[in-house]
Every structure is written in C-alpha cells, then in structure tokens.
Design a protein around this motif. Structure first.
Motif, PDB file in Angstrom:
ATOM      1  N   UNK A 104       0.831  -1.206   0.000  1.00  0.00           N
ATOM      2  CA  UNK A 104       0.000   0.000   0.000  1.00  0.00           C
ATOM      3  C   UNK A 104       0.865   1.256   0.000  1.00  0.00           C
ATOM      4  N   UNK A 105       0.293   2.374  -0.470  1.00  0.00           N
ATOM      5  CA  UNK A 105       0.989   3.658  -0.443  1.00  0.00           C
ATOM      6  C   UNK A 105       0.883   4.232   0.971  1.00  0.00           C
ATOM      7  N   UNK A 106       1.895   4.009   1.763  1.00  0.00           N
ATOM      8  CA  UNK A 106       1.869   4.390   3.176  1.00  0.00           C
ATOM      9  C   UNK A 106       2.471   5.786   3.350  1.00  0.00           C
ATOM     10  N   UNK A 107       1.646   6.715   3.851  1.00  0.00           N
ATOM     11  CA  UNK A 107       2.109   8.039   4.254  1.00  0.00           C
ATOM     12  C   UNK A 107       1.795   8.182   5.742  1.00  0.00           C
ATOM     13  N   UNK A 108       2.225   9.291   6.331  1.00  0.00           N
ATOM     14  CA  UNK A 108       1.959   9.431   7.761  1.00  0.00           C
ATOM     15  C   UNK A 108       0.474   9.493   8.041  1.00  0.00           C
ATOM     16  N   UNK A 109      -0.307  10.063   7.115  1.00  0.00           N
ATOM     17  CA  UNK A 109      -1.744  10.178   7.366  1.00  0.00           C
ATOM     18  C   UNK A 109      -2.418   8.814   7.398  1.00  0.00           C
ATOM     19  N   UNK A 110      -1.746   7.795   6.816  1.00  0.00           N
ATOM     20  CA  UNK A 110      -2.286   6.444   6.880  1.00  0.00           C
ATOM     21  C   UNK A 110      -2.438   5.987   8.326  1.00  0.00           C
ATOM     22  N   UNK A 111      -1.566   6.474   9.201  1.00  0.00           N
ATOM     23  CA  UNK A 111      -1.647   6.108  10.620  1.00  0.00           C
ATOM     24  C   UNK A 111      -2.973   6.571  11.215  1.00  0.00           C
ATOM     25  N   UNK A 112      -3.391   7.779  10.864  1.00  0.00           N
ATOM     26  CA  UNK A 112      -4.656   8.327  11.376  1.00  0.00           C
ATOM     27  C   UNK A 112      -5.841   7.510  10.859  1.00  0.00           C
ATOM     28  N   UNK A 113      -5.790   7.167   9.563  1.00  0.00           N
ATOM     29  CA  UNK A 113      -6.863   6.325   9.010  1.00  0.00           C
ATOM     30  C   UNK A 113      -6.896   4.966   9.702  1.00  0.00           C
TER      31      UNK A 113
END
Length: 379
Positions: free
Chosen positions: A318-327
C-alpha cells in the motif's frame, strides 16, 4: 445626588446551549435595531471534573472572546459609517489576497490553495475582474474552466477533488465578501447543486492489524519516525500535531495519560486518552524540558520516503504516508466496536459526518466477509 450612569449593554454577547452529551455549545447573540442574530462558533465547553478540563475550557473561552471582540469591532465600524462605498469595485484578485490574510492563522495547505485559486482566476478572465462583475455566468464559466479547460504543466486536467478545492476557496471567499458587505450575494448560491463540481468519495488507505504487526516487527532506518508513526496509529493524531507535541502536553488525568493540545488544522482544543500501546511508543524523555517537543522529526517529505521504504521492507504494498496512521487508528477503533461519536471526538473531527467515511469502510468489509462465507457454499 448624581445618578450612576448605566453600564452600556454589549451589542454582542456570548451565549451557551446545553447539549445532550453534557457539553455546552458557545454562540454569539447579536441584537441590533430590533433584530436578533445568532452565530454558532463550533466551540464547546466540557464538564469540569478535572484540572485538565478546566484548562481546556479556559482556552476555549479565550478563543470565543477573541471572536466576539472581532465581531464587535466589525459592528462598530459599520455603525460609524466606516464602509467603503467602492467595496464592490475591488478587484477579485485583491480581495482573494486580502482573504488570504484573514486566513493566515489557518493551515499552510489552505494558504497554498488560495494562492493557486488566484492563479486560476487570473488565467480564467485576467486580473481586472471586480467583485461587482461576478455573476452567475462568471461562476458557471469558472467551474467549466477548472474542470474541462485548464491544463497543468503536464498537459492534464485537474482531478475532480483538486478542482473542488479551488471552487471551495473561491466560494468561501465570496461568502466572506457578503458577510463584510462588499457584495450583496454570492452568485455561486444561485447555481443548482447538480451543476457544481462532483467530488468523488474520499479514499482512505489504512493498515490492517496484521500489517501494523508487520511494521512493528520490521526495523526502520529512523527510529524517531517509527515511534511517531506507531504512536499516531494508536491515538490518531495528525502529523502536524505530532510534530508540535511537547512533554507538557502529556498529562496524567486520574491515572489516565492524555495528550492535550490545540489542533493546528482546526484550532480547536483536543484531549486524547493514550492507550498503553500509544504510551509504549513515546520516546525516553531523559533530561528533556517540559517545553521540548517529544518527537524529533525531519521534513514531511523525508518522513514519507522513510515510511514507504519501511512499509516495503515489511511486505506492505500500500501507499503508506503518515496520514495512513490516522486512518488506521479510526478503522481499528470502529472495528473494535467503538461508537462513531466517540471516535469522532478522539480524532478531533468538527463534524461526525467526516468520521462516517470510516464507518462506510467498516461496513464494506463486513459485506465482503459475508460474501466470503456465501462463496464457501456455492456449487
């Protein structure tokens, strides 16, 4: 004996509305010339059962009084005749630049969107358009321009979500012009919703519990980034708030550790209970002062590059960015059975409907699970 002069009544007062959850909503009550107007501020007071909640309420009241003071100044200026009769002749680009100044305390992302909207306005019909020249046809033309005519440097049209962002900026700026009596109405309001830009439902990339476990077990070349990311996975804070979080923002509330802060994006107070897993990923404080930031992080570009490498090493495609943590935090809480309203408050969403996007994700996964069971019995 001379009479004591009566204290002048304030033209605008703060009022409070009791809510079903025990909180109080703050609003402004303006009474002028026999007419009463209410403005709800989307600020809330919580029951004061702990010192932390008293501090949060004090911060909230400070913000409410600042808004009240600004509205009183605006009202006084209007009643004193300090109105520019030429307001409507102000150039649209000049108003947008002024609007950007009015929003200077908002996020950098909004400032960039306003800048790009100014560029689009100039390219659409030049920089000589006045506020009073904007009508329904201008607005329709602008929508058509940013969705089907304008091309980026790569020769592509704007994505619907991006075009919607720029429409929202111009629409909001015109609404502000109406409030400040530069123009009588916002022509966008006369355009049917069906003719406006359709924004696709936002996609949320999140990690499964197994993927989170894989990250935990996989080394990361920057330990601070790993700690900050996993901390966000377990509490849902945005990267902008994680970066600013100080040791003084972590308080012990009757044995429960909480992160207390004013959100950078919304400017609203937030107090988030920290689970034992979230606390586990707080770095060692050592000799750090109360005012020191907790996580020592590089630029967001570097953070996301490191996250992608780390995720790939963990076998995550998956395209993991920091905002992925919030999701991920949101979907984990809802999957575990947390109520939508509770998750909304933990994430600091201004409206529950924002959190409902995650609920739809969970519902879709439930539907898929039922289908999998059905497939077991297909001939």
């Amino acid at each position: 004996m001379a009479k004591t002069p009566k204290k002048a009544k304030e033209p605008i007062r703060l009022r409070f509305k009791e809510l079903a959850d025990g909180n109080r909503s703050i609003y402004l009550d303006t009474y002028r010339n026999g007419k009463r107007k209410y403005e709800f501020l989307k600020l809330y007071l919580v029951p004061e059962t702990t010192p932390l909640q008293k501090k949060l309420n004090a911060d909230t009241m400070k913000a409410a009084n600042a808004i009240k003071a600004q509205r009183i100044i605006e009202l006084a200026n209007d009643e004193a005749g300090i109105k520019n009769t030429q307001r409507g002749k102000m150039l649209l680009v000049d108003w947008l630049n002024h609007y950007k100044e009015l929003k200077e305390d908002k996020s950098e992302g909004l400032q960039q969107q306003i800048n790009y909207t100014i560029t689009l306005v100039k390219e659409y019909e030049g920089d000589k358009t006045r506020l009073c020249d904007i009508d329904k046809e201008y607005c329709r033309g602008f929508l058509h321009y940013i969705t089907g005519v304008y091309e980026t440097t790569t020769g592509k049209h704007l994505e619907p979500t991006t075009a919607h962002n720029y429409y929202t900026v111009l629409n909001s700026a015109l609404n502000e012009a109406v409030r400040r009596e530069y123009i009588a109405k916002n022509p966008f309001q006369t355009i049917p919703t069906t003719d406006k830009i359709k924004i696709p439902e936002s996609k949320r990339t999140y990690l499964t519990v197994d993927e989170v476990k894989a990250l935990i077990a996989t080394p990361c070349r920057n330990e601070a980034i790993k700690q900050a990311y996993l901390f966000s996975v377990y509490c849902g804070l945005r990267i902008s708030d994680v970066e600013r979080l100080r040791w003084s923002d972590i308080v012990n509330d009757g044995g429960q550790l909480r992160a207390t802060l004013i959100q950078k994006k919304t400017k609203n107070p937030l107090y988030v209970p920290l689970s034992k897993h979230a606390v586990l990923y707080l770095p060692d404080r050592g000799t750090a002062a109360a005012t020191d930031t907790i996580f020592k992080l590089p630029s967001q570009l570097t953070i996301n590059n490191v996250l992608r490498q780390w995720a790939a090493a963990a076998g995550i495609t998956k395209n993991v960015t920091f905002h992925t943590a919030r999701h991920t935090a949101a979907t984990m809480m809802l999957t575990a059975g947390a109520e939508l309203y509770t998750v909304s408050k933990i994430l600091g969403h201004s409206e529950v409907r924002t959190t409902q996007i995650y609920a739809k994700i969970i519902d879709k996964k439930k539907d898929e699970a039922v289908s999998l069971v059905d497939n077991l019995f297909n001939d």
